[in-house]
Design an enzyme around this catalytic site. Sequence first.
Site, PDB file in Angstrom:
ATOM      1  N   LEU A 140      64.979  27.406  28.824  1.00 21.84           N
ATOM      2  CA  LEU A 140      64.137  28.485  28.912  1.00 21.84           C
ATOM      3  C   LEU A 140      64.938  30.052  28.987  1.00 21.84           C
ATOM      4  CD1 LEU A 140      61.268  29.728  29.041  1.00 21.84           C
ATOM      5  CD2 LEU A 140      61.152  29.112  31.528  1.00 21.84           C
ATOM      6  N   GLU A 142      67.535  32.627  29.542  1.00 20.83           N
ATOM      7  CA  GLU A 142      68.408  33.465  28.644  1.00 20.83           C
ATOM      8  C   GLU A 142      69.261  34.405  29.361  1.00 20.83           C
ATOM      9  OE1 GLU A 142      66.292  35.216  25.372  1.00 20.83           O
ATOM     10  OE2 GLU A 142      65.644  33.052  24.544  1.00 20.83           O
ATOM     11  N   GLY A 146      65.796  36.046  32.558  1.00 22.72           N
ATOM     12  CA  GLY A 146      65.540  34.956  33.560  1.00 22.72           C
ATOM     13  C   GLY A 146      64.338  34.795  34.264  1.00 22.72           C
ATOM     14  N   ILE A 172      72.316  26.377  31.243  1.00 23.55           N
ATOM     15  CA  ILE A 172      71.549  24.942  31.032  1.00 23.55           C
ATOM     16  C   ILE A 172      72.021  23.855  31.905  1.00 23.55           C
ATOM     17  CG2 ILE A 172      70.633  23.676  29.132  1.00 23.55           C
ATOM     18  CD1 ILE A 172      69.271  26.541  29.340  1.00 23.55           C
ATOM     19  N   GLY A 255      55.320  20.987  37.556  1.00 23.51           N
ATOM     20  CA  GLY A 255      55.824  19.820  38.397  1.00 23.51           C
ATOM     21  C   GLY A 255      57.287  20.042  38.736  1.00 23.51           C
ATOM     22  N   GLY A 256      58.032  20.769  37.805  1.00 21.84           N
ATOM     23  CA  GLY A 256      59.681  20.774  38.185  1.00 21.84           C
ATOM     24  C   GLY A 256      59.592  21.555  39.456  1.00 21.84           C
ATOM     25  N   ARG A 257      58.581  22.333  39.942  1.00 17.31           N
ATOM     26  CA  ARG A 257      58.779  22.837  41.325  1.00 17.31           C
ATOM     27  C   ARG A 257      58.446  22.112  42.319  1.00 17.31           C
ATOM     28  NH1 ARG A 257      56.269  28.598  38.539  1.00 17.31           N
ATOM     29  NH2 ARG A 257      58.325  29.064  37.721  1.00 17.31           N
ATOM     30  N   GLU A 378      64.575  27.346  38.807  1.00 12.80           N
ATOM     31  CA  GLU A 378      63.114  26.841  38.544  1.00 12.80           C
ATOM     32  C   GLU A 378      61.854  28.034  38.953  1.00 12.80           C
ATOM     33  OE1 GLU A 378      61.776  22.912  38.178  1.00 12.80           O
ATOM     34  OE2 GLU A 378      63.780  22.271  37.518  1.00 12.80           O
TER      35      GLU A 378
END
Length: 395
Positions: A140, A142, A146, A172, A255-257, A378
Amino acid sequence: VPLVHIRSQEANISPSDAPTMIDEQKELQSLARAFADKEFAPKMQEWDENQHFPIDVLRKGAELGFGGLYTREDVGGSGLGRLETSVIFEALATGDVSTTAYISIHNMCAWMIDVFGSEEQRQKYLPKLTSMENFASYCLTEPGAGSDAAGLSTTAVKKGSHYVLNGSKAFISGGGSSDIYVIMARTGGIGPKGISCFIVEKGFKGLSFGKKENKLGWNSQPTRAVIMEDCEVPAENLVGAEGQGFSIAMKGLNGGRINIGSCSLGAAQASIEAAIEHVKVRKQFNQALANFQNTQFKLADMATSLLSSRLMVRQAARMLDQNHPDVASYCAMAKLHSTDECFKICDDSMQLHGGYGYLKDYKVNVYFRDSRVHRILEGTNEVMRMVASRALLSE
Ligand code: FAD
Ligand code: 2MC
């Protein structure tokens, strides 16, 4: 938090709160902790020092189901809920935060393909991801986008049967080593609605990588820029519809968080365990450090803030399992609180270790360095405040 939210939470008790499920969670926890103790903990410092990405150990973990914890079972996933996943990531992170965090990103990518991908995409990509024969990266950020992720400028232009991607992604995780890149790129106008999501394979023409970044922590996984120069991606690798990419990316990140918060819980848990061990053995002024009231109170404070962090992370995980409408802000608050508090716990543990904690021989400094970045990635903790405050003010 408005009371109405708390009421709706209480009214919707998830079956995973049932005593039988608690037993199952305990079992999953001891399985993950045993794996972390045996496979991660003895190697953590070596992998950190040598910047080693432990592919073989990751694949061993995938045999137990860690490659697709919340991916459906027909493609090799474990089909678990987010609550169980949180318990597992916390336990794994006690052995190695950085490696567990990479597993969590891989899981987030697999979930995005599982939920938003076509049946063909699921069947083509997921069996190799859940077995970790292939590794995945989430793309996501760049150089120019950010925190303002919806301002990303990588373009994807449809030409016949392909999309042609141009642009670059920064920071990444897994970059260069991963086989599959889930990339957000602009197919439409400015803002979030112009963004689409693509599955890009390592071998696709026009895809290359930057140098391996040299980092303070998270050293057991490579971080690189991902560069697209007229990168040709088959049109069937678009995930969902054009314009859905930002929403897919954000749903993955909710979910990532929780996963990143769970990794911080593991760092804090292990740091408290290390502090307890140290203060019982180390003597100054003719007594164990554990005899000083400062030490005792510090440990009590550390345990208290670990508990509050854990409760928030688990509650947000339950809300994800229930598909609760307020999930974004609860995940944001849980990530904010847990990553700040757990980092402080690692710092307090280092303080209780005295000068020894500053030496790389002692594990606490790895937990400290690895968990620092959880307050940044994240979504920075300032972005978490943005998400939470927007929800409050939009009532
Ligand atoms: P900026 O957005 O420039 O922020 C700088 C500071 O300004 C921060 O404190 C921020 O909170 C603050 N700020 C910005 N805007 C505001 C505002 N409106 N109000 C108040 N404060 C503000 N990204 C991926 O896509 N995939 C990955 O796999 C990945 N892995 C990563 C691994 C590592 C080790 C690191 C360090 C980063 C990774 N990232 C990844 C990128 C990460 O998500 C970004 O670094 C993060 O989102 C912040 O973006 P930025 O670095 O551009 O900081
Ligand atoms: N869950 C679901 N939907 C969300 C969401 C979330 N967490 N956050 C935003 N959205 C939706 C939002 O509801 C809106 O949809 P709609 O227009 O249909 O209402 C749309 O997305 C756009 O949101 P905003 O209008 O709030 O857009 P804005 O640009 O003002 O803010 C912001 C978006 C700042 C919340 C978002 O860009 C963000 O989360 N930034 C941080 C980026 C980030 O987390 N990067 C992490 C990269 S991955 C990484 O670091 C790894 C290690 C893997």
